[in-house]
Design a protein around this motif. Structure first.
Motif, PDB file in Angstrom:
ATOM      1  N   GLU A  16       0.583  -8.712   5.611  1.00 18.45           N
ATOM      2  CA  GLU A  16       1.221  -8.342   4.925  1.00 18.45           C
ATOM      3  C   GLU A  16       2.689  -8.908   5.205  1.00 18.45           C
ATOM      4  O   GLU A  16       2.941  -9.829   5.653  1.00 18.45           O
ATOM      5  CB  GLU A  16       1.620  -6.574   6.358  1.00 18.45           C
ATOM      6  CG  GLU A  16       3.320  -6.382   5.559  1.00 18.45           C
ATOM      7  CD  GLU A  16       3.027  -5.167   6.805  1.00 18.45           C
ATOM      8  OE1 GLU A  16       3.837  -3.718   6.568  1.00 18.45           O
ATOM      9  OE2 GLU A  16       3.151  -4.674   8.075  1.00 18.45           O
ATOM     10  N   ASP A  49       3.246   2.747   0.755  1.00 17.54           N
ATOM     11  CA  ASP A  49       2.937   2.663   2.179  1.00 17.54           C
ATOM     12  C   ASP A  49       1.135   3.288   2.628  1.00 17.54           C
ATOM     13  O   ASP A  49       0.820   2.388   3.790  1.00 17.54           O
ATOM     14  CB  ASP A  49       3.478   3.743   2.768  1.00 17.54           C
ATOM     15  CG  ASP A  49       5.137   2.792   2.960  1.00 17.54           C
ATOM     16  OD1 ASP A  49       5.382   2.134   2.806  1.00 17.54           O
ATOM     17  OD2 ASP A  49       6.159   3.885   2.646  1.00 17.54           O
ATOM     18  N   LYS A  50       0.103   4.389   2.808  1.00 15.65           N
ATOM     19  CA  LYS A  50      -0.340   4.481   3.065  1.00 15.65           C
ATOM     20  C   LYS A  50      -1.770   3.357   2.392  1.00 15.65           C
ATOM     21  O   LYS A  50      -2.467   2.956   2.934  1.00 15.65           O
ATOM     22  CB  LYS A  50      -1.511   6.345   2.482  1.00 15.65           C
ATOM     23  CG  LYS A  50       0.001   7.117   2.533  1.00 15.65           C
ATOM     24  CD  LYS A  50      -0.121   8.611   2.364  1.00 15.65           C
ATOM     25  CE  LYS A  50       0.389   9.516   3.173  1.00 15.65           C
ATOM     26  NZ  LYS A  50      -0.283  10.673   1.949  1.00 15.65           N
ATOM     27  N   ARG A  52      -1.175   0.308   1.510  1.00 18.31           N
ATOM     28  CA  ARG A  52      -0.848  -1.447   2.774  1.00 18.31           C
ATOM     29  C   ARG A  52      -1.162  -0.681   4.075  1.00 18.31           C
ATOM     30  O   ARG A  52      -2.627  -1.437   4.599  1.00 18.31           O
ATOM     31  CB  ARG A  52       0.964  -0.708   2.636  1.00 18.31           C
ATOM     32  CG  ARG A  52       1.069  -1.412   1.717  1.00 18.31           C
ATOM     33  CD  ARG A  52       2.987  -2.219   1.178  1.00 18.31           C
ATOM     34  NE  ARG A  52       3.038  -2.095   3.299  1.00 18.31           N
ATOM     35  CZ  ARG A  52       4.435  -1.325   3.446  1.00 18.31           C
ATOM     36  NH1 ARG A  52       4.796  -0.324   2.805  1.00 18.31           N
ATOM     37  NH2 ARG A  52       4.534  -0.979   4.627  1.00 18.31           N
ATOM     38  N   GLN A  53      -1.620   0.692   4.748  1.00 19.11           N
ATOM     39  CA  GLN A  53      -1.897   0.961   6.257  1.00 19.11           C
ATOM     40  C   GLN A  53      -3.332   0.639   5.605  1.00 19.11           C
ATOM     41  O   GLN A  53      -3.770   0.338   6.674  1.00 19.11           O
ATOM     42  CB  GLN A  53      -0.548   2.191   6.703  1.00 19.11           C
ATOM     43  CG  GLN A  53       0.392   1.832   6.986  1.00 19.11           C
ATOM     44  CD  GLN A  53       0.834   0.634   7.243  1.00 19.11           C
ATOM     45  OE1 GLN A  53       0.422   0.131   8.982  1.00 19.11           O
ATOM     46  NE2 GLN A  53       1.920  -0.019   7.305  1.00 19.11           N
ATOM     47  N   LEU A  56      -4.632  -2.986   5.713  1.00 16.34           N
ATOM     48  CA  LEU A  56      -4.315  -4.033   7.411  1.00 16.34           C
ATOM     49  C   LEU A  56      -5.659  -3.573   7.789  1.00 16.34           C
ATOM     50  O   LEU A  56      -5.746  -4.001   8.787  1.00 16.34           O
ATOM     51  CB  LEU A  56      -3.077  -3.772   7.429  1.00 16.34           C
ATOM     52  CG  LEU A  56      -2.325  -3.704   6.503  1.00 16.34           C
ATOM     53  CD1 LEU A  56      -0.467  -3.368   7.010  1.00 16.34           C
ATOM     54  CD2 LEU A  56      -2.464  -5.268   6.636  1.00 16.34           C
ATOM     55  N   ALA A  57      -6.257  -1.757   8.049  1.00 18.51           N
ATOM     56  CA  ALA A  57      -7.281  -1.528   9.042  1.00 18.51           C
ATOM     57  C   ALA A  57      -8.679  -2.066   8.883  1.00 18.51           C
ATOM     58  O   ALA A  57      -9.200  -2.037   9.681  1.00 18.51           O
ATOM     59  CB  ALA A  57      -7.057  -0.110   9.242  1.00 18.51           C
ATOM     60  N   MET A 100      -8.681   7.289   6.921  1.00 17.65           N
ATOM     61  CA  MET A 100      -8.390   5.893   5.627  1.00 17.65           C
ATOM     62  C   MET A 100      -8.746   6.654   3.689  1.00 17.65           C
ATOM     63  O   MET A 100      -8.298   6.612   3.253  1.00 17.65           O
ATOM     64  CB  MET A 100      -8.543   4.784   5.735  1.00 17.65           C
ATOM     65  CG  MET A 100      -7.864   4.556   6.547  1.00 17.65           C
ATOM     66  SD  MET A 100      -8.618   1.933   6.537  1.00 17.65           S
ATOM     67  CE  MET A 100      -9.428   2.320   7.365  1.00 17.65           C
ATOM     68  N   ALA A 103      -5.458   8.146   1.080  1.00 18.53           N
ATOM     69  CA  ALA A 103      -5.191   7.267   1.603  1.00 18.53           C
ATOM     70  C   ALA A 103      -3.672   7.101  -0.170  1.00 18.53           C
ATOM     71  O   ALA A 103      -3.971   6.968  -0.760  1.00 18.53           O
ATOM     72  CB  ALA A 103      -4.755   5.986   1.832  1.00 18.53           C
TER      73      ALA A 103
END
Length: 103
Positions: A16, A49-50, A52-53, A56-57, A100, A103
């Motif tokens: 990020e 945003d979705k 990106r998250q 990252l997971a 996820m 997303a």
């Protein structure tokens, strides 16, 4: 711009970052297999945003499919051989993890 869909495995972990104006984004690399058994690297950036998250997971080696604006590129390896690469601005993501997947 080409609207593309790529599928492959995460190469390393997503990172990020933030732009000069403070906007957050995520970068990562995805290794995709080609039909001749070779691989192609896809440099991914995501602002949503979705997406990106979800990136990252994921961990190194996790399977992922991404769609978005695709730009083909060429780079030269250490042996002087031209190699293909892809830059992708990811707009949507699909993973094996149910939380996820939308997303």
């Amino acid at each position: 711009m080409i609207d593309g869909l790529i599928a492959g495995r995460m190469y390393g972990s997503a990172e990020e970052r933030s732009g000069q104006a403070g906007s957050a984004y995520v970068t990562c690399k995805v290794r995709a297999a080609t039909d001749d058994g070779d691989t192609i690297m896809c440099n991914v950036i995501a602002f949503n945003d979705k997406v990106r998250q979800a990136l990252l997971a994921l961990n190194d080696g996790d399977s992922v499919s991404l769609s978005g604006a695709l730009t083909p590129k060429v780079w030269v390896d250490k042996q002087g051989k031209p190699r293909p690469a892809i830059d992708l601005i990811a707009h949507q993501i699909l993973t094996a993890y149910p939380s996820m997947a939308s997303a």
